[in-house]
Scaffold this motif. Structure first.
Motif, PDB file in Angstrom:
ATOM      1  N   ARG A 132       5.261   6.865  -0.666  1.00 14.74           N
ATOM      2  CA  ARG A 132       5.771   6.289   0.568  1.00 14.74           C
ATOM      3  C   ARG A 132       5.064   4.958   0.867  1.00 14.74           C
ATOM      4  O   ARG A 132       3.851   4.852   0.707  1.00 14.74           O
ATOM      5  CB  ARG A 132       5.520   7.262   1.724  1.00 14.74           C
ATOM      6  CG  ARG A 132       6.092   6.820   3.070  1.00 14.74           C
ATOM      7  CD  ARG A 132       5.504   7.699   4.170  1.00 14.74           C
ATOM      8  NE  ARG A 132       5.735   9.108   3.915  1.00 14.74           N
ATOM      9  CZ  ARG A 132       6.728   9.825   4.444  1.00 14.74           C
ATOM     10  NH1 ARG A 132       7.566   9.265   5.286  1.00 14.74           N
ATOM     11  NH2 ARG A 132       6.851  11.108   4.162  1.00 14.74           N
ATOM     12  N   MET A 133       5.831   3.942   1.299  1.00 15.79           N
ATOM     13  CA  MET A 133       5.231   2.689   1.738  1.00 15.79           C
ATOM     14  C   MET A 133       4.490   2.925   3.044  1.00 15.79           C
ATOM     15  O   MET A 133       5.032   3.525   3.972  1.00 15.79           O
ATOM     16  CB  MET A 133       6.303   1.624   1.936  1.00 15.79           C
ATOM     17  CG  MET A 133       5.752   0.238   2.179  1.00 15.79           C
ATOM     18  SD  MET A 133       5.141  -0.525   0.678  1.00 15.79           S
ATOM     19  CE  MET A 133       6.672  -0.776  -0.228  1.00 15.79           C
ATOM     20  N   PRO A 180       1.991   9.642   7.010  1.00 14.54           N
ATOM     21  CA  PRO A 180       2.218  10.681   8.026  1.00 14.54           C
ATOM     22  C   PRO A 180       2.170  12.098   7.468  1.00 14.54           C
ATOM     23  O   PRO A 180       2.018  13.058   8.227  1.00 14.54           O
ATOM     24  CB  PRO A 180       3.613  10.343   8.560  1.00 14.54           C
ATOM     25  CG  PRO A 180       4.265   9.533   7.491  1.00 14.54           C
ATOM     26  CD  PRO A 180       3.156   8.774   6.830  1.00 14.54           C
ATOM     27  N   VAL A 181       2.256  12.226   6.148  1.00 10.07           N
ATOM     28  CA  VAL A 181       2.239  13.554   5.529  1.00 10.07           C
ATOM     29  C   VAL A 181       0.879  13.882   4.917  1.00 10.07           C
ATOM     30  O   VAL A 181       0.334  14.970   5.112  1.00 10.07           O
ATOM     31  CB  VAL A 181       3.330  13.663   4.444  1.00 10.07           C
ATOM     32  CG1 VAL A 181       3.273  15.034   3.758  1.00 10.07           C
ATOM     33  CG2 VAL A 181       4.705  13.417   5.050  1.00 10.07           C
ATOM     34  N   HIS A 182       0.289  12.907   4.208  1.00 13.31           N
ATOM     35  CA  HIS A 182      -0.914  13.182   3.431  1.00 13.31           C
ATOM     36  C   HIS A 182      -2.193  12.577   3.985  1.00 13.31           C
ATOM     37  O   HIS A 182      -3.269  12.815   3.452  1.00 13.31           O
ATOM     38  CB  HIS A 182      -0.703  12.705   1.991  1.00 13.31           C
ATOM     39  CG  HIS A 182       0.421  13.409   1.300  1.00 13.31           C
ATOM     40  ND1 HIS A 182       1.651  12.832   1.117  1.00 13.31           N
ATOM     41  CD2 HIS A 182       0.497  14.654   0.768  1.00 13.31           C
ATOM     42  CE1 HIS A 182       2.449  13.673   0.494  1.00 13.31           C
ATOM     43  NE2 HIS A 182       1.777  14.789   0.262  1.00 13.31           N
ATOM     44  N   LEU A 193       0.865  -1.179   0.000  1.00 13.91           N
ATOM     45  CA  LEU A 193       0.000   0.000   0.000  1.00 13.91           C
ATOM     46  C   LEU A 193       0.899   1.226   0.000  1.00 13.91           C
ATOM     47  O   LEU A 193       1.706   1.414   0.918  1.00 13.91           O
ATOM     48  CB  LEU A 193      -0.916  -0.011   1.214  1.00 13.91           C
ATOM     49  CG  LEU A 193      -2.112   0.949   1.210  1.00 13.91           C
ATOM     50  CD1 LEU A 193      -2.991   0.716  -0.021  1.00 13.91           C
ATOM     51  CD2 LEU A 193      -2.934   0.793   2.470  1.00 13.91           C
ATOM     52  N   ILE A 194       0.774   2.052  -1.025  1.00 16.20           N
ATOM     53  CA  ILE A 194       1.685   3.175  -1.245  1.00 16.20           C
ATOM     54  C   ILE A 194       0.903   4.467  -1.338  1.00 16.20           C
ATOM     55  O   ILE A 194      -0.173   4.515  -1.952  1.00 16.20           O
ATOM     56  CB  ILE A 194       2.505   2.945  -2.539  1.00 16.20           C
ATOM     57  CG1 ILE A 194       3.341   1.671  -2.408  1.00 16.20           C
ATOM     58  CG2 ILE A 194       3.396   4.128  -2.861  1.00 16.20           C
ATOM     59  CD1 ILE A 194       4.014   1.242  -3.686  1.00 16.20           C
ATOM     60  N   CYS A 195       1.438   5.526  -0.756  1.00 18.67           N
ATOM     61  CA  CYS A 195       0.773   6.832  -0.833  1.00 18.67           C
ATOM     62  C   CYS A 195       0.768   7.321  -2.276  1.00 18.67           C
ATOM     63  O   CYS A 195       1.809   7.317  -2.950  1.00 18.67           O
ATOM     64  CB  CYS A 195       1.484   7.844   0.067  1.00 18.67           C
ATOM     65  SG  CYS A 195       0.753   9.506  -0.013  1.00 18.67           S
TER      66      CYS A 195
END
Length: 330
Positions: free
Chosen positions: A241-242, A264-266, A234-236
């Motif tokens: 990001r993983m 953590p960012v999006h 699962l990737i952003c």
């Protein structure tokens, strides 16, 4: 300079039903129609060929009803598919960008090429614009797909030309493309699935403004596909990001799998896996990942509970059946 080729096809199928259908060749193209648009989306050329059917020589009653095609004229004046296709490619020219209303035309065009032994001239992956999808993104909910005639009516561009003939439908589709706010949805390419990635290196990963898409190579079984780490990563869709999974992959119907991760960012990212079968019977995966809000997160938790209840019920039934089977005969 791009040539936008707005393509539409008419095809025939077995008049005798599934029993007389040739394997991997359900539809035989009997008409190619296309219009060429310049970079300002103005129509600058048109192409039309009738194609004499060789496999399904009797027109299916539904095809006759919809197209009102003259069967005698088609057999008399229709061109050989190989000739028509080569003429079409030559007319398209270099740097052709293909546009269709719906997702079937380019798939069936390639399938007809394969049947007649014509080398596939299209790039891999084959990216194109599905104007039916783009219309829904602009004027609908992004999910429902409107028929061409209704879209033409909604946009107020109806002419005296009929529908359900290749060139006429291509013309109407081109007019919709010209009138819609195409620049707003230009980044939303579609991918044709007829030729799948042959190995891990060819697997497709596309990034769009609001989601990302991954297309896998074929696997022998569904279990092999779901067991592959790249499939289940699962990737952003924003930063690649993983992600750590808040909800691991689960399925309610064994066709679609859902997961939830947190960047953590999006923020929260929903993953959706769709299992599909190729013509050869293998399984491949189309995985999408997109940012979601609290409302959709609630729906994911609800579906997870539904899947859990179904598993519990199946286990209960299986145990009961096993118990009945173990009872001694009286």
């Amino acid at each position: 300079m791009n040539n936008y080729i707005v393509l539409d096809l008419e095809w025939n199928q077995s008049a005798g039903g599934k029993e007389d259908t040739v394997e991997h060749f359900p539809f035989e193209i009997i008409e190619i129609g296309a219009v060429k648009l310049d970079e300002s989306l103005q129509e600058v050329g048109e192409f039309r060929r009738l194609i004499k059917p060789k496999v399904y020589t009797e027109l299916h009653e539904k095809i006759l009803e919809v197209t009102h095609m003259d069967e005698v004229l088609l057999l008399k004046e229709g061109t050989d598919f190989k000739v028509a296709f080569q003429e079409f490619l030559q007319w398209c020219g270099k740097d052709a960008v293909y546009c269709t209303w719906g997702s079937m035309d380019l798939t069936e065009l390639q399938r007809n090429c394969s049947y007649y032994g014509i080398p596939n001239p299209f790039p891999k992956p084959l990216l194109y614009y599905d104007l039916q999808k783009l219309y829904s993104l602009l004027y609908g909910d992004g999910k429902d797909r409107l028929s061409l005639d209704l879209a033409v009516f909604e946009m107020g561009i109806m002419e005296e030309r009929p529908f359900h003939r290749a060139l006429d439908d291509a013309h109407y589709t081109g007019r919709i493309m010209h009138k819609m706010d195409f620049e707003k949805v230009k980044e939303y390419w579609s991918t044709d699935y007829y030729r799948l990635p042959e190995n891990r290196e060819e697997e497709v990963y596309l990034v769009f403004p609001e989601y990302s898409k991954y297309i896998s190579r074929p696997f022998a079984t569904k279990q092999d596909a779901i067991g592959d780490k790249t499939v289940t990563d699962l990737i952003c869709c924003k930063c690649n990001r993983m992600l750590r999974k808040k909800i691991r992959w689960f399925s309610v119907n064994q066709k679609f799998y859902t997961a939830l991760g947190c960047c953590p960012v999006h923020g929260n990212v929903k993953g959706k896996i769709r299992l599909r079968r190729s013509d050869e019977g293998q399984v491949y995966v189309v995985k999408t990942m997109k940012l979601v809000g609290e409302e959709e997160i609630g729906e994911i938790f609800k579906k997870k509970e539904e899947a859990k209840k179904k598993r519990v019920e199946k286990t209960k039934v299986r145990k009961q059946n096993k118990k009945k089977g173990a009872q001694p005969l009286s």
